[in-house]
Design a protein around this motif. Sequence first.
Motif, PDB file in Angstrom:
ATOM      1  N   ILE A  75       8.421 -36.684  -1.070  1.00  0.00           N
ATOM      2  CA  ILE A  75       8.029 -36.097   0.220  1.00  0.00           C
ATOM      3  C   ILE A  75       9.167 -35.262   0.785  1.00  0.00           C
ATOM      4  CG2 ILE A  75       7.512 -36.649   2.639  1.00  0.00           C
ATOM      5  CD1 ILE A  75       5.991 -39.139   1.531  1.00  0.00           C
ATOM      6  N   ALA A  76      10.391 -35.811   0.742  1.00  0.00           N
ATOM      7  CA  ALA A  76      11.558 -35.105   1.283  1.00  0.00           C
ATOM      8  C   ALA A  76      11.824 -33.804   0.529  1.00  0.00           C
ATOM      9  CB  ALA A  76      12.787 -36.017   1.229  1.00  0.00           C
ATOM     10  N   VAL A  77      11.722 -33.846  -0.798  1.00  0.00           N
ATOM     11  CA  VAL A  77      11.974 -32.650  -1.616  1.00  0.00           C
ATOM     12  C   VAL A  77      10.914 -31.580  -1.349  1.00  0.00           C
ATOM     13  CG1 VAL A  77      12.057 -31.742  -3.960  1.00  0.00           C
ATOM     14  CG2 VAL A  77      13.206 -33.889  -3.420  1.00  0.00           C
ATOM     15  N   CYS A  78       9.655 -31.982  -1.332  1.00  0.00           N
ATOM     16  CA  CYS A  78       8.560 -31.030  -1.075  1.00  0.00           C
ATOM     17  C   CYS A  78       8.683 -30.412   0.312  1.00  0.00           C
ATOM     18  CB  CYS A  78       7.205 -31.735  -1.212  1.00  0.00           C
ATOM     19  SG  CYS A  78       6.754 -32.151  -2.907  1.00  0.00           S
ATOM     20  N   LEU A  79       9.085 -31.221   1.295  1.00  0.00           N
ATOM     21  CA  LEU A  79       9.259 -30.719   2.657  1.00  0.00           C
ATOM     22  C   LEU A  79      10.369 -29.679   2.702  1.00  0.00           C
ATOM     23  CD1 LEU A  79       8.691 -30.745   5.684  1.00  0.00           C
ATOM     24  CD2 LEU A  79      10.330 -32.628   5.885  1.00  0.00           C
ATOM     25  N   PHE A  80      11.489 -29.964   2.038  1.00  0.00           N
ATOM     26  CA  PHE A  80      12.614 -29.027   2.036  1.00  0.00           C
ATOM     27  C   PHE A  80      12.203 -27.668   1.477  1.00  0.00           C
ATOM     28  CE2 PHE A  80      15.973 -26.971  -0.451  1.00  0.00           C
ATOM     29  CZ  PHE A  80      16.886 -26.701   0.556  1.00  0.00           C
ATOM     30  N   VAL A  81      11.554 -27.685   0.323  1.00  0.00           N
ATOM     31  CA  VAL A  81      11.155 -26.433  -0.330  1.00  0.00           C
ATOM     32  C   VAL A  81      10.162 -25.661   0.531  1.00  0.00           C
ATOM     33  CG1 VAL A  81       9.990 -25.432  -2.331  1.00  0.00           C
ATOM     34  CG2 VAL A  81      11.600 -27.327  -2.641  1.00  0.00           C
ATOM     35  N   THR A  82       9.125 -26.349   1.011  1.00  0.00           N
ATOM     36  CA  THR A  82       8.071 -25.682   1.786  1.00  0.00           C
ATOM     37  C   THR A  82       8.599 -25.131   3.101  1.00  0.00           C
ATOM     38  OG1 THR A  82       6.461 -27.237   0.848  1.00  0.00           O
ATOM     39  CG2 THR A  82       5.756 -25.949   2.752  1.00  0.00           C
ATOM     40  N   PHE A  83       9.349 -25.944   3.831  1.00  0.00           N
ATOM     41  CA  PHE A  83       9.842 -25.537   5.143  1.00  0.00           C
ATOM     42  C   PHE A  83      10.823 -24.373   5.030  1.00  0.00           C
ATOM     43  CE2 PHE A  83      12.351 -26.483   9.137  1.00  0.00           C
ATOM     44  CZ  PHE A  83      11.346 -26.064   9.996  1.00  0.00           C
ATOM     45  N   PHE A  84      11.704 -24.433   4.030  1.00  0.00           N
ATOM     46  CA  PHE A  84      12.684 -23.356   3.866  1.00  0.00           C
ATOM     47  C   PHE A  84      12.002 -22.039   3.507  1.00  0.00           C
ATOM     48  CE2 PHE A  84      15.523 -20.800   1.151  1.00  0.00           C
ATOM     49  CZ  PHE A  84      16.518 -20.531   2.083  1.00  0.00           C
ATOM     50  N   ILE A  85      11.003 -22.092   2.630  1.00  0.00           N
ATOM     51  CA  ILE A  85      10.292 -20.878   2.236  1.00  0.00           C
ATOM     52  C   ILE A  85       9.610 -20.229   3.443  1.00  0.00           C
ATOM     53  CG2 ILE A  85       8.303 -20.014   0.934  1.00  0.00           C
ATOM     54  CD1 ILE A  85       9.044 -21.950  -1.290  1.00  0.00           C
ATOM     55  N   ILE A  86       8.976 -21.048   4.284  1.00  0.00           N
ATOM     56  CA  ILE A  86       8.316 -20.506   5.481  1.00  0.00           C
ATOM     57  C   ILE A  86       9.339 -19.880   6.418  1.00  0.00           C
ATOM     58  CG2 ILE A  86       6.912 -21.052   7.507  1.00  0.00           C
ATOM     59  CD1 ILE A  86       5.785 -23.404   5.941  1.00  0.00           C
ATOM     60  N   MET A  87      10.460 -20.571   6.632  1.00  0.00           N
ATOM     61  CA  MET A  87      11.483 -20.083   7.557  1.00  0.00           C
ATOM     62  C   MET A  87      12.121 -18.785   7.067  1.00  0.00           C
ATOM     63  SD  MET A  87      13.406 -23.602   8.706  1.00  0.00           S
ATOM     64  CE  MET A  87      14.249 -22.925  10.110  1.00  0.00           C
ATOM     65  N   ILE A  88      12.460 -18.731   5.772  1.00  0.00           N
ATOM     66  CA  ILE A  88      13.110 -17.538   5.235  1.00  0.00           C
ATOM     67  C   ILE A  88      12.155 -16.347   5.239  1.00  0.00           C
ATOM     68  CG2 ILE A  88      12.552 -17.895   2.805  1.00  0.00           C
ATOM     69  CD1 ILE A  88      15.939 -16.693   4.175  1.00  0.00           C
ATOM     70  N   THR A  89      10.852 -16.630   5.114  1.00  0.00           N
ATOM     71  CA  THR A  89       9.861 -15.555   5.157  1.00  0.00           C
ATOM     72  C   THR A  89       9.820 -14.908   6.528  1.00  0.00           C
ATOM     73  OG1 THR A  89       8.497 -16.653   3.471  1.00  0.00           O
ATOM     74  CG2 THR A  89       7.429 -14.981   4.823  1.00  0.00           C
ATOM     75  N   ILE A  90       9.750 -15.734   7.576  1.00  0.00           N
ATOM     76  CA  ILE A  90       9.745 -15.199   8.943  1.00  0.00           C
ATOM     77  C   ILE A  90      11.074 -14.519   9.251  1.00  0.00           C
ATOM     78  CG2 ILE A  90       9.605 -15.802  11.399  1.00  0.00           C
ATOM     79  CD1 ILE A  90       7.631 -17.951  10.703  1.00  0.00           C
ATOM     80  N   PHE A  91      12.165 -15.111   8.785  1.00  0.00           N
ATOM     81  CA  PHE A  91      13.501 -14.534   8.973  1.00  0.00           C
ATOM     82  C   PHE A  91      13.567 -13.127   8.387  1.00  0.00           C
ATOM     83  CE2 PHE A  91      17.888 -13.680   7.894  1.00  0.00           C
ATOM     84  CZ  PHE A  91      18.623 -14.244   8.927  1.00  0.00           C
TER      85      PHE A  91
END
Length: 341
Positions: free
Chosen positions: A215-231
Motif C-alpha cells: 500500500i505504501a509503495v503504490c501510494l508513493f508512486v501514484t501520488f508523486f506521479i499526480i503531483m509532478i504532472t500538475i507541477f
Amino acid sequence: MGNIFKIVLVIIGTIIGAGFASGKEIEIFFIDYGVIGIIGLLITSAVMSLIVYKILKIVENKKIKNYEQFLEETCNLKSSNTNMLKDIIKCIMNIFLLVTFFAMTSGFSSFFKQEFGIPMIISSIVFVILCYITLLGNINGVVKINTVLIPFLILYILFLGLKNMPNISFGATREIKQGWMFSSLLYASYNSLMLIPVLIDLKKYYEGKKNIKNIAVCLFVTFFIIMITIFSCLFGREEIGNIELPMLYVIKNFGSIYQGLYGLIIVIAIFTSAIAAEYGFLVNVTKTRKQYTKMLIIVSIFSAVFSQVSFSYFIKIMYPFFGFLGLLQIFLIFKNKCSRI
C-alpha cells in the motif's frame, strides 16, 4: 491486490481536495521554490507514504478500533492524569475535520457560483445531500465512491500532463522563496491529519504486513506521479501567481471542453475530500449507529449554513495551525515502537 488499490484510491481521494486539484497548493508549497520544488514533491510523497505505512502498522499491531485508542497508543496517554491532554488533542483533531468539511462545502458552492452563477445556498444543499447519501454506508460508501471517481481523476490529470508537455517551461522569473524542505513537510503533515480516522476503519480491506508495505509503495508512486504532472503544467508560468485556479487557467488554452472536464475534476476532488473529512469526524464523535446518523444530519445542516463563508478564508485559517499540529502528530507516530519497520 484489488483491495490494495482500493485503499490507495481512498487515500488519494482523501488528500486531494479543491486546493490540490486547482493547482493552488502545488504552486504555494512547491512551485514557489523553483526547480528544487521537484525534490520537495519527492519528500512529500515519501513522507506521506511512510506515515500511512506507520499508521497502518500501529492499527494492525495494536488492534486499534477508533481514533481515541490510536491517540492513547501514539501519545502514551493511558494514565488518568493525562486524560485532559488527550481530550484537547482529540478536540482539535475533530475541529480540523469539521472545518475541512465546511471548507469543501464552501469550495463546491463557490465553484458553481463562479462558473455557472448558481446561488451558493442551492449548490451547498445539493452537495450535503450527496455527502449524506454516501456516508449512510459508513466506510463502505467512502470506498465505493473513491473507487469509481478517483481513477477518472488520475487518468485525466495524466492525460493533460502529456498534452501540456510541449508547453513546459523552465524559464520562471518569479523570485524564489526559501524554506522548500519545511514547506514539503508542512504539506505532508497537514494532509496526514485527515487520513488517520479513515485508515483505522480501512483495516478490513487489508491483511498482513506485506500488504501494508505494498500500500505504501503504490501510494508513493501514484501520488508523486499526480503531483509532478500538475507541477509540470504550472511551472514556469509567472502569470499564475495571482490566479485562484491556476490549472483551469492553463487548461483553458486547450479548449472549453478540456476546461469543462477539469472543472469536473475539481468537483470530484472536493467531494472525495469532503466525505473523508466528514466521515472522520463522525466516527470520532459517535459510538452507535443511531448517534452516527443523527450527527450526520446535524453536520449536514450546519455545513449548508457555513458554506456562505469564503473558501479562501477557511484555507488561510487551516493551513498554518493544523500544519504545525500535524508535525506533532507525525513525530508521535514515528516515535511509536509499533510503527517501526
